[in-house]
Design an enzyme around this catalytic site. Structure first.
Site, short mmCIF file in Angstrom:
data_model
loop_
_atom_site.label_atom_id
_atom_site.label_comp_id
_atom_site.label_asym_id
_atom_site.label_seq_id
_atom_site.Cartn_x
_atom_site.Cartn_y
_atom_site.Cartn_z
NE ARG A 1 -3.89 1.75 1.01
CZ ARG A 1 -5.10 2.23 -0.06
NH1 ARG A 1 -5.06 1.96 -1.21
NH2 ARG A 1 -6.03 3.10 0.53
CB THR B 1 -8.81 -0.57 -8.32
OG1 THR B 1 -8.70 0.44 -7.61
CG2 THR B 1 -8.42 -1.65 -7.57
N GLY C 1 -13.70 -1.70 -7.40
CA GLY C 1 -14.82 -1.19 -7.29
C GLY C 1 -15.08 -0.20 -5.97
CB SER D 1 -7.12 -0.25 1.19
OG SER D 1 -7.56 -0.73 0.00
CB SER D 2 -12.56 -1.03 0.26
OG SER D 2 -13.01 -0.01 0.74
#
Ligand code: DON
Length: 604
Positions: A141, A415, A506, A486-487
């Site tokens: 990340r 993404t 998404g 983050s997701s």
């Protein structure tokens, strides 16, 4: 060039919207109506532990799953674009393993899907090494630069400056993907980095033919791209127009940067000529990066989150991703219901209520584990899920306003995710990003590297939603060297019978997609069915169930509405899921790419 200013009239993704709700009122209301069992006072005792990595349980132990299986004898790759899947296949054919293929696919995606991920971004690689059964999450990340500060995107009056955290180099955090390439190849791969990166270097130098999705993104972001002369030169025509479908997009500077990484490893990006060019470009555009920021970047091997759902083992992303926490939280809640025996509307009601609560926990508690203490063991415990269930009525939606907390999320724009299984059984689920389409839109001169706008994933101001409508609190405030929440949710689902490798882009919708994908697989759906099944989503706030056409029948819609759910058919479909399944009994390996995208699943 004033990047922080942005144009008020341009057409980039929706900016910040609606102010936060009046939290105090909610809390009072909620305190009156909400079961205290469902909102335990958490002890401050967490942080995801770093390595040691998780070992798969031995046969007959706790989760009752068999230990490492014999090899599948077939490999598979599913990614968002055929040229990237083929790059991975090329490296496997040269004797590489899944981890070499992961480098090849990531690097090729950086070239041929520049809207979505790249050297200027980062992400999470969920790894399984078959020989010793070890599971690892490689955290690549992006990190806030050392000069970042909590209020850096606020004006003097304390209000967020429009687009400051999404457009231009000030929006860019220090990238992690190049460090992941080096780490993956050196520590897990079989081939030299040079071999893993060769297909991407070739694609960048020779060019790839422009295809519809990238062309659409160029059209959508054209005004932004024009603000960075380097980006415009690569992705627009000389007169600033949108190139034709099939036009060759060549990226010689990116090829040179990839070559520097191929020969020098991470140092080729985080030091030397490339680092100087990156820092010069960022600073000239008003950003904060220093050479020291780049030199200090390190990927982190973290312990993935592991949950158990009806005998299946769920291995997923740990913080600073919220994905694994939220998926396991939701599955724990659902484990108390007979989903298979229920009529569809009731099943969907439970799924929606589980999503509502998992997304709320995401918003309230999570951030970078190296900076904040989080009540992780509690959130993913069965006792907590039992508490959550006490607030779910079988016949009635619970308004999100009744749950104390904060605001909402919106659909992500881009993404990428890919899944890899090699013939030895090693596997990778990787979700990578530069955040919005083309990230910050800024390309540092001479590098070919499009910089991310991942700083927007921080909570820029408590209670103020980011571009996805996500509100955070102090746990996700900006701080020097911190990673934004983050997701992204790369996940493995393992049962006695087989396994699935999955993930999707998404934004905030990633978590609900992975949750539904896992449930579908456990219900017996094939990889091809999992990726194409229509989706629905609830994220706590706004208190709306968004659904794709075909997700519910008319009867289900009426029943859900009668229970008090507000339903809204989404104006477009979402996700670009990439799934691989392996059936132990038959040996069958399947790879499927979401029909909403233009990807390709290969088995060979
Ligand atoms: O890390 C995150 O959650 C976001 N940066 C992901 C963005 C995303 O998925 C956008 N796409 N569809």
């Amino acid at each position: 060039m004033n990047w922080a200013g942005g144009g008020a009239d341009d057409d980039a993704p929706s900016g910040r919207f609606a102010s936060a709700r009046v939290a105090a009122l909610l809390l009072v209301f909620a305190a009156l109506v909400f079961s205290t069992a469902a909102v335990p006072a958490f002890a401050d005792d967490t942080a995801t532990p770093a390595a040691p990595a998780v070992r798969r349980p031995a046969p007959g132990t706790t989760q009752g799953l068999p230990a490492a299986r014999a090899a599948p004898h077939q490999g598979a790759i599913a990614s968002a674009y055929p040229l990237a899947s083929e790059a991975g296949q090329e490296v496997l054919a040269q004797g590489g393993n899944a981890f070499d293929a992961a480098v090849a696919v990531s690097a090729a995606l950086a070239v041929v899907e520049p809207t979505s991920s790249g050297l200027g971004g980062g992400g999470f690689y969920l790894l399984h090494r078959q020989i010793d059964g070890v599971d690892i999450m490689l955290d690549a990340r992006e990190k806030a630069p050392a000069a970042a500060s909590r209020d850096m995107y606020l004006d003097k009056a304390g209000n967020p400056i429009d687009r400051a955290s999404t457009d231009g180099p000030l929006a860019a955090a220090i990238p992690g993907e190049p460090a992941a390439f080096d780490h993956l190849a050196r520590r897990f791969g079989r081939l030299p980095l040079k071999v893993d990166l060769a297909p991407a270097i070739r694609l960048a130098r020779r060019g790839f033919p422009l295809y519809a999705r990238v062309q659409g993104a160029i059209r959508y972001k054209r005004d932004e791209l024009l603000k960075s002369p380097e980006t415009a030169r690569v992705f627009l025509t000389p007169s600033g127009g949108v190139p034709e479908l099939g036009a060759l997009i060549k990226q010689p500077e990116l090829a040179a940067t990839l070559e520097a990484i191929a020969t020098e490893g991470a140092r080729g990006f985080y030091g030397g000529r490339v680092a100087r060019d990156l820092v010069d470009g960022v600073r000239a555009g008003g950003g904060l990066w220093t050479l020291a920021d780049l030199a200090a970047y390190k990927v982190i091997e973290r312990k993935p989150l592991v949950g158990e759902y009806r005998g299946a083992r769920i291995v997923s992303a740990a913080p600073p991703s919220s994905g694994g926490v939220a998926v396991i939280d939701a599955l724990n809640i659902l484990s108390g219901y007979d989903l298979k025996g229920a009529v569809a509307a009731t099943r969907h009601h439970w799924e929606i209520e589980a999503m509502r609560r998992a997304y709320r926990d995401r918003a309230l508690y999570l951030g970078d584990p190296d900076f904040v203490k989080m009540p992780l063991p509690q959130i993913i415990s069965q006792d907590y899920a039992a508490g959550q269930r006490t607030s779910i009525r079988p016949d009635k939606a619970m308004p999100s306003d009744m749950l104390p907390g904060i605001e909402s999320e919106r659909v992500g724009m881009d993404t990428t995710h890919f899944s890899v299984l090699d013939a030895d059984g090693n596997r990778v689920a990787a979700t990578l990003s530069i955040n919005l389409f083309f990230g910050s839109g800024y390309m540092a001169p001479k590098t070919g590297v499009l910089l991310n706008d991942t700083m927007d994933d921080f909570s820029v101001k408590p209670g103020t939603p980011n571009v996805f409508g996500l509100v955070g609190n102090a746990a996700n405030a900006i701080a020097p060297n911190k990673r934004a929440l983050s997701s992204m949710t790369p996940t493995f689902v393992e049962t006695r019978k087989g396994l699935m490798i999955l993930g999707t882009p998404g934004g905030g919708y990633i978590i609900s997609m992975v949750l539904l994908g896992a449930l579908d697989y456990l219900d017996g759906l094939s990889a091809a069915e999992v990726v194409k099944t229509p989706r629905f989503h609830h994220q706590y706030l706004p208190d709306v169930v968004e659904y794709e056409s075909g997700a519910f029948t008319d009867t289900e819609i009426s029943r859900l509405q009668a229970m008090g759910h507000t339903l809204k058919e989404g104006s477009r479909r979402w996700g670009n899921m990439q799934v691989i399944t392996w059936d132990y009994a038959t040996g069958k390996v399947e790879a499927a790419s979401d029909p909403r995208g233009e990807g390709e699943g290969l088995v060979y």
